[in-house]
Scaffold this motif. Structure first.
Motif, PDB file in Angstrom:
ATOM      1  N   ILE A 282      -3.077   0.244   1.780  1.00 40.17           N
ATOM      2  CA  ILE A 282      -1.957  -0.296   1.000  1.00 40.17           C
ATOM      3  C   ILE A 282      -2.463  -0.865  -0.326  1.00 40.17           C
ATOM      4  N   LYS A 283      -3.573  -1.580  -0.287  1.00 39.09           N
ATOM      5  CA  LYS A 283      -4.141  -2.171  -1.507  1.00 39.09           C
ATOM      6  C   LYS A 283      -4.540  -1.078  -2.494  1.00 39.09           C
ATOM      7  N   ASP A 284      -5.190  -0.023  -2.006  1.00 40.62           N
ATOM      8  CA  ASP A 284      -5.580   1.084  -2.888  1.00 40.62           C
ATOM      9  C   ASP A 284      -4.342   1.746  -3.506  1.00 40.62           C
ATOM     10  N   THR A 285      -3.290   1.899  -2.714  1.00 44.75           N
ATOM     11  CA  THR A 285      -2.060   2.520  -3.208  1.00 44.75           C
ATOM     12  C   THR A 285      -1.424   1.680  -4.307  1.00 44.75           C
ATOM     13  N   VAL A 286      -1.345   0.382  -4.080  1.00 49.13           N
ATOM     14  CA  VAL A 286      -0.744  -0.519  -5.074  1.00 49.13           C
ATOM     15  C   VAL A 286      -1.566  -0.534  -6.363  1.00 49.13           C
ATOM     16  N   ASP A 287      -2.889  -0.481  -6.236  1.00 48.55           N
ATOM     17  CA  ASP A 287      -3.739  -0.448  -7.434  1.00 48.55           C
ATOM     18  C   ASP A 287      -3.442   0.798  -8.277  1.00 48.55           C
ATOM     19  N   LEU A 288      -3.136   1.915  -7.613  1.00 48.80           N
ATOM     20  CA  LEU A 288      -2.885   3.157  -8.332  1.00 48.80           C
ATOM     21  C   LEU A 288      -1.515   3.182  -8.998  1.00 48.80           C
ATOM     22  N   ILE A 289      -0.504   2.613  -8.356  1.00 51.30           N
ATOM     23  CA  ILE A 289       0.841   2.658  -8.940  1.00 51.30           C
ATOM     24  C   ILE A 289       1.138   1.442  -9.810  1.00 51.30           C
ATOM     25  N   GLY A 290       0.219   0.464  -9.821  1.00 53.28           N
ATOM     26  CA  GLY A 290       0.438  -0.751 -10.592  1.00 53.28           C
ATOM     27  C   GLY A 290       0.790  -0.499 -12.055  1.00 53.28           C
ATOM     28  N   PRO A 291       0.017   0.334 -12.771  1.00 53.77           N
ATOM     29  CA  PRO A 291       0.343   0.584 -14.187  1.00 53.77           C
ATOM     30  C   PRO A 291       1.717   1.220 -14.374  1.00 53.77           C
ATOM     31  N   LEU A 292       2.108   2.142 -13.489  1.00 54.73           N
ATOM     32  CA  LEU A 292       3.422   2.775 -13.587  1.00 54.73           C
ATOM     33  C   LEU A 292       4.537   1.759 -13.367  1.00 54.73           C
ATOM     34  N   ALA A 293       4.326   0.860 -12.394  1.00 53.03           N
ATOM     35  CA  ALA A 293       5.319  -0.174 -12.115  1.00 53.03           C
ATOM     36  C   ALA A 293       5.440  -1.151 -13.279  1.00 53.03           C
ATOM     37  N   ALA A 294       4.323  -1.467 -13.912  1.00 57.47           N
ATOM     38  CA  ALA A 294       4.333  -2.406 -15.033  1.00 57.47           C
ATOM     39  C   ALA A 294       5.138  -1.853 -16.206  1.00 57.47           C
ATOM     40  N   GLU A 295       5.072  -0.532 -16.411  1.00 52.88           N
ATOM     41  CA  GLU A 295       5.814   0.083 -17.508  1.00 52.88           C
ATOM     42  C   GLU A 295       7.319  -0.116 -17.345  1.00 52.88           C
ATOM     43  N   ARG A 296       7.778  -0.252 -16.102  1.00 51.56           N
ATOM     44  CA  ARG A 296       9.217  -0.416 -15.845  1.00 51.56           C
ATOM     45  C   ARG A 296       9.549  -1.842 -15.407  1.00 51.56           C
ATOM     46  N   ALA A 297       8.603  -2.743 -15.604  1.00 53.90           N
ATOM     47  CA  ALA A 297       8.797  -4.166 -15.268  1.00 53.90           C
ATOM     48  C   ALA A 297       9.186  -4.348 -13.801  1.00 53.90           C
ATOM     49  N   LEU A 298       8.574  -3.580 -12.913  1.00 56.36           N
ATOM     50  CA  LEU A 298       8.861  -3.659 -11.485  1.00 56.36           C
ATOM     51  C   LEU A 298       7.909  -4.639 -10.807  1.00 56.36           C
ATOM     52  N   ARG A 299       8.428  -5.452  -9.919  1.00 60.61           N
ATOM     53  CA  ARG A 299       7.599  -6.367  -9.135  1.00 60.61           C
ATOM     54  C   ARG A 299       7.212  -5.673  -7.823  1.00 60.61           C
ATOM     55  N   ILE A 300       5.962  -5.819  -7.444  1.00 58.78           N
ATOM     56  CA  ILE A 300       5.476  -5.212  -6.205  1.00 58.78           C
ATOM     57  C   ILE A 300       5.102  -6.315  -5.224  1.00 58.78           C
ATOM     58  N   HIS A 301       5.726  -6.314  -4.066  1.00 53.77           N
ATOM     59  CA  HIS A 301       5.426  -7.297  -3.025  1.00 53.77           C
ATOM     60  C   HIS A 301       4.598  -6.614  -1.933  1.00 53.77           C
ATOM     61  N   THR A 302       3.444  -7.175  -1.638  1.00 47.56           N
ATOM     62  CA  THR A 302       2.565  -6.604  -0.619  1.00 47.56           C
ATOM     63  C   THR A 302       2.224  -7.653   0.432  1.00 47.56           C
ATOM     64  N   PRO A 303       1.864  -7.229   1.622  1.00 47.94           N
ATOM     65  CA  PRO A 303       1.503  -8.185   2.672  1.00 47.94           C
ATOM     66  C   PRO A 303       0.110  -8.742   2.433  1.00 47.94           C
ATOM     67  N   SER A 304      -0.150  -9.888   2.999  1.00 48.23           N
ATOM     68  CA  SER A 304      -1.490 -10.468   2.931  1.00 48.23           C
ATOM     69  C   SER A 304      -2.362  -9.798   3.992  1.00 48.23           C
TER      70      SER A 304
END
Length: 267
Positions: free
Chosen positions: A120-142
């Motif tokens: 999950i962490k690796d996936t979020v790291d990869l889509i993070g820049p795409l989400a930032a372009e659209r001002a999307l917040r990403i919530h992940t588990p601890s």
């Protein structure tokens, strides 16, 4: 009269049995023909995918070399268009190749105990820049909330989650959010959910999500896609002994849930 009746019944039964055998033989031959056609199609797709990737990699390679030159603004935009279109086509070819491998039974998997949180962490790291372009917040588990290991192919698991998370970015409202959660049930299965706050999908159209080359609302959307990403994700989940399901509410969003077997051994 009784003997004649018995003879007639016997002849009728023999004829019916003969018709049933003929029908069974015809059905068997039709099944074999369909299997041969499916195998031929899968082999063709596999060969074509390999043949197409070779010149496409050359196009992408020379396009990347052009980026190192001192280009005018218009030239740089043209090269950027070439590279984006080439990468999009390469993704399509790779997805078709994976589907062909699955259908022909030649998909190679390396099942092992995989830590869910790490993927999950690796996936979020990869889509993070795409989400930032659209001002999307990403919530992940601890880490403690997702300290499970599943029996899966690590690379294919990441491929499935990346597909789901990428869709959650593309088909979301600007400034919306994406949530990734996981939990283990009493049935020794771990469920990883990817939820978005997009427009949602009508209930009568949900079954079409897993139909090849069928993109819902593609005619009204500028989002690029091939219509086989979700099909491939579902097939990969099933190949790993799991399942992929979807639930959606119009106006609220969509949630995809990946279900995999809990691994008893440590990651």
């Amino acid at each position: 009269q009784s003997l004649a009746q018995q003879t007639g019944v016997a002849l009728l039964n023999a004829r019916l049995q003969g018709d049933e055998r003929a029908a069974a033989a015809t059905a068997l031959e039709a099944k074999r023909e369909a299997e041969r056609a499916n195998t031929a199609k899968s082999e063709f797709l596999s060969r074509m995918s390999h043949e197409l990737r070779t010149p496409l990699n050359a196009i992408l390679g020379f396009g990347q070399l052009l980026q190192f030159d001192d280009l005018a603004e218009e030239q740089a935009e043209s090269v950027d268009h070439i590279l984006r279109a080439g990468r999009h086509l390469l993704d399509l070819i790779n997805e078709v190749l994976d589907l062909a491998r699955i259908e022909s039974g030649h998909l190679a998997l390396s099942p092992e105990a995989v830590g869910v949180y790490e993927v999950i962490k690796d996936t979020v790291d990869l889509i993070g820049p795409l989400a930032a372009e659209r001002a999307l917040r990403i919530h992940t588990p601890s880490p403690p909330e997702c300290a499970w290991t599943v029996h899966a192919d690590r690379q294919r698991l990441k491929q499935v989650l990346l597909n789901l998370a990428s869709n959650a970015v593309k088909y979301n409202h600007h400034g919306g959010s994406i949530s990734l959660t996981c939990h283990a049930g009493d049935d020794s299965r771990v469920r990883i959910a990817v939820a978005d706050t997009g427009p949602g999908i009508p209930a009568d159209k949900l079954p079409r999500l897993f139909t090849q080359f069928d993109r819902l609302g593609a005619e009204h959307s500028e989002v690029q896609g091939t219509g086989i990403g979700l099909v491939l994700a579902k097939r990969l989940a099933e190949a790993m002994g799991g399942a992929l399901t979807v639930a959606s509410v119009e106006g609220q969003g969509t949630t995809f849930t990946l279900e995999l077997s809990l691994a008893m051994e440590p990651a």
